[in-house]
Design an enzyme around this catalytic site. Structure first.
Site, PDB file in Angstrom:
ATOM      1  N   GLY A  69       1.000  -1.149  -0.125  1.00  9.49           N
ATOM      2  CA  GLY A  69      -0.069   0.066   0.001  1.00  9.49           C
ATOM      3  C   GLY A  69       0.956   1.339  -0.042  1.00  9.49           C
ATOM      4  N   THR A  70       1.810   1.347   0.741  1.00  7.53           N
ATOM      5  CA  THR A  70       2.606   2.227   0.979  1.00  7.53           C
ATOM      6  C   THR A  70       3.372   2.694  -0.579  1.00  7.53           C
ATOM      7  OG1 THR A  70       3.204   2.078   3.340  1.00  7.53           O
ATOM      8  CG2 THR A  70       4.828   3.538   2.054  1.00  7.53           C
ATOM      9  N   ASN A 149      -8.191   4.035   8.465  1.00  6.18           N
ATOM     10  CA  ASN A 149      -7.394   2.970   9.016  1.00  6.18           C
ATOM     11  C   ASN A 149      -7.406   2.811  10.627  1.00  6.18           C
ATOM     12  OD1 ASN A 149      -5.777   5.236   8.080  1.00  6.18           O
ATOM     13  ND2 ASN A 149      -4.146   4.418   9.365  1.00  6.18           N
ATOM     14  N   GLN A 177      -7.860  -0.227   3.353  1.00  9.01           N
ATOM     15  CA  GLN A 177      -8.493  -0.756   4.361  1.00  9.01           C
ATOM     16  C   GLN A 177      -9.915  -1.151   4.111  1.00  9.01           C
ATOM     17  OE1 GLN A 177      -7.544  -1.277   7.421  1.00  9.01           O
ATOM     18  NE2 GLN A 177      -5.582  -0.377   7.395  1.00  9.01           N
ATOM     19  N   SER A 197      -3.462  -3.099  -0.563  1.00  9.20           N
ATOM     20  CA  SER A 197      -2.056  -3.806  -0.232  1.00  9.20           C
ATOM     21  C   SER A 197      -2.647  -5.313   0.251  1.00  9.20           C
ATOM     22  CB  SER A 197      -1.976  -3.140   1.367  1.00  9.20           C
ATOM     23  OG  SER A 197      -1.030  -3.960   2.031  1.00  9.20           O
ATOM     24  N   HIS A 199      -1.643  -7.532   2.462  1.00 10.22           N
ATOM     25  CA  HIS A 199      -1.687  -8.124   3.836  1.00 10.22           C
ATOM     26  C   HIS A 199      -2.830  -7.648   4.758  1.00 10.22           C
ATOM     27  CE1 HIS A 199       0.040  -4.745   6.390  1.00 10.22           C
ATOM     28  NE2 HIS A 199       0.511  -4.307   5.131  1.00 10.22           N
ATOM     29  N   THR A 235      12.083  -6.856 -10.513  1.00 11.37           N
ATOM     30  CA  THR A 235      11.476  -8.333 -10.937  1.00 11.37           C
ATOM     31  C   THR A 235      10.079  -8.580  -9.995  1.00 11.37           C
ATOM     32  OG1 THR A 235      13.801  -9.106 -11.239  1.00 11.37           O
ATOM     33  CG2 THR A 235      12.099 -10.759 -10.848  1.00 11.37           C
ATOM     34  N   CYS A 323       1.165   1.920  12.607  1.00 11.80           N
ATOM     35  CA  CYS A 323       2.347   2.897  12.162  1.00 11.80           C
ATOM     36  C   CYS A 323       2.665   3.820  13.306  1.00 11.80           C
ATOM     37  CB  CYS A 323       2.417   3.435  10.975  1.00 11.80           C
ATOM     38  SG  CYS A 323       0.918   3.625  10.428  1.00 11.80           S
TER      39      CYS A 323
HETATM   40  N1  PLP Z   1      -2.991   3.097   3.680  1.00 13.18           N
HETATM   41  C1  PLP Z   1      -3.658   2.564   4.419  1.00 13.18           C
HETATM   42  C2  PLP Z   1      -5.096   3.176   4.765  1.00 13.18           C
HETATM   43  C3  PLP Z   1      -3.033   1.632   5.535  1.00 13.18           C
HETATM   44  O1  PLP Z   1      -3.794   1.416   6.492  1.00 13.18           O
HETATM   45  C4  PLP Z   1      -1.836   1.274   5.306  1.00 13.18           C
HETATM   46  C5  PLP Z   1      -1.405   0.226   6.387  1.00 13.18           C
HETATM   47  O2  PLP Z   1      -1.682   0.068   7.474  1.00 13.18           O
HETATM   48  C6  PLP Z   1      -1.228   1.454   4.161  1.00 13.18           C
HETATM   49  C7  PLP Z   1      -1.643   2.630   3.476  1.00 13.18           C
HETATM   50  C8  PLP Z   1       0.309   0.928   3.992  1.00 13.18           C
HETATM   51  O3  PLP Z   1       0.229  -0.410   3.375  1.00 13.18           O
HETATM   52  P1  PLP Z   1       1.336  -1.175   3.501  1.00 13.18           P
HETATM   53  O4  PLP Z   1       1.375  -1.605   4.968  1.00 13.18           O
HETATM   54  O5  PLP Z   1       1.047  -2.486   2.463  1.00 13.18           O
HETATM   55  O6  PLP Z   1       2.569  -0.388   3.031  1.00 13.18           O
END
Ligand code: PLP
Length: 386
Positions: A69-70, A149, A177, A197, A199, A235, A323
């Site tokens: 996601g990041t 989140n 989310q 994302s 996970h 890759t 985070c």
């Molecule tokens: N965006 C939101 C709303 C999230 O809750 C998160 C992770 O908690 C992310 C982005 C980041 O995703 P990733 O952990 O896959 O980098």
């Protein structure tokens, strides 16, 4: 253990792991290689891309695999903004994930962008008209998350996208989310870019995707071998990509039924906590929220202390977003909702999974009451249990 921190991460589903296994062992090829093993890996990526495109209602060429996601958020914000000739202005909200806010801050620091951060109301909702009002002739991008989140509020992205489209401004939404809980049809939402994302959805950490509407110019963030049509070099994480497709298919298959059941369990839990824990305060809108999300403030405690007490009792939850966990600062999301900093530090978030039952949650509510009472009895705010 009762795990109630699914917004932080989810366990990998067995079917997902089984689907990944061949691509980690015998079929370990690099999709760019011109031999049998490589072609087999490339076919797996193609097949996964096709399934994911069906899920999002988009074309296969509109999917860019990322490391999560990041990276998807970074690529959307920086990639779209830097490629746009329209100007150097971005509109976003005060409750976005740091992956969005920090990408915007980077553009401000290093590329001369201006960022308008639109606020939310006390229930954690942004008004579509406020976003529209912030759009200027030089706005290159609007980025508003689909679901938050920390408090789980679902934002009016469809309405925002319609208003932005009228002003010819592309819209990105962070759907990290929302995935598995809301319909992510990109055409119904009307968005131009959307982040996912793996996970959070029963796939492993380290895989995600960015949907990018066809024809939208994008400046790559990662440069190298030109994979993903030159939009994201590196890759491909073949096993992760396969995992993401299987996880999405499984999550979509029972989504409506799961949302209905989980919402009922969550509502009963919220009612029980509010009825039995003195002064407990629900954060975020009561209705416009994800089925899996319940977060509270317990004035006169500290969120971290309540969390530790609950962990001692076999309940795993979070004192905010993963985070921000461990940080002593009150959550910027709660502050943006007008919650007093002292109260914001008492936040505890419970995020349910598909296997969380209503009976479990009634037991959890009793433990929450006991944990809050214990923390209050030893001196209240910001004191850790011995
Ligand atoms: N965006 C939101 C709303 C999230 O809750 C998160 C992770 O908690 C992310 C982005 C980041 O995703 P990733 O952990 O896959 O980098």
């Amino acid at each position: 253990m009762i795990y109630l921190d699914h917004a932080a991460t989810t366990p990998v589903r067995r079917e997902v792991l089984e689907a990944m296994w061949p691509y980690l062992t015998g079929d370990f090829g690099n999709p760019s290689s011109h031999h049998g093993l490589g072609e087999s890996a490339a076919a797996a990526v193609r097949n996964a891309r096709q399934q994911l495109a069906e899920w999002l209602g988009c074309r296969e060429s509109e999917i860019i695999f990322t490391s999560g996601g990041t990276e998807a958020d970074n690529l959307a914000i920086m990639g779209i903004a830097l490629a746009s000739p329209r100007g150097k202005h971005i509109v976003t909200t005060a409750i976005e994930h740091p992956a969005v806010l920090e990408s915007c801050a980077f553009l401000e620091r290093h590329h001369g962008f201006e960022v308008t951060v639109v606020g939310v109301d006390e229930s954690g909702l942004v008004a579509a008209t406020d976003i529209a009002g912030a759009i200027r002739p030089d706005t290159t991008l609007v980025s508003v998350m689909l679901a938050n989140n920390e408090v789980g509020t679902v934002q009016p992205v469809r309405e925002i996208a319609a208003l932005a489209r009228a002003a010819s401004v592309p819209v990105h939404t962070d759907a990290v989310q929302a995935a598995g809980w809301l319909d992510l049809g990109v055409n119904e939402l009307g968005v131009d870019a959307l982040s996912i994302s793996g996970h959070k959805l029963g796939a492993p950490k380290g895989i995600g995707l960015l949907y990018l509407r066809g024809g939208m110019p994008l400046e790559p963030v990662l440069h190298g071998g030109g994979q993903e049509r030159g939009r994201r070099s590196g890759t491909e994480n073949v096993a992760g990509i396969v995992a993401l497709a299987v996880a999405a298919r499984l999550a979509e298959a029972d989504r409506l039924e799961r949302v209905a059941l989980t919402s009922l369990a969550r509502d009963a839990f919220i009612d029980e906590v509010l009825a039995t824990v003195p002064d407990a305060r629900l954060t975020g809108a009561r209705t416009s929220r994800l089925a899996a999300s319940a977060s509270f403030c317990f004035p006169g405690t500290s969120g971290e202390s309540v969390l530790l007490r609950l962990e001692e009792r076999g309940i795993t939850c979070s004192s905010g977003s993963a985070c921000a966990a461990g940080s002593d600062d009150p959550s910027p999301v709660l502050l943006a909702m007008g919650i007093d900093p002292g109260v914001a530090q008492t936040a505890v978030r419970f995020t349910l999974g598909s296997d969380t039952t209503a009976e479990q949650l009634i037991g959890v509510a009793a433990e929450v009451r006991a944990a809050v009472a214990a923390v209050r009895s030893i001196g209240g705010t910001r004191q850790s249990p011995s």
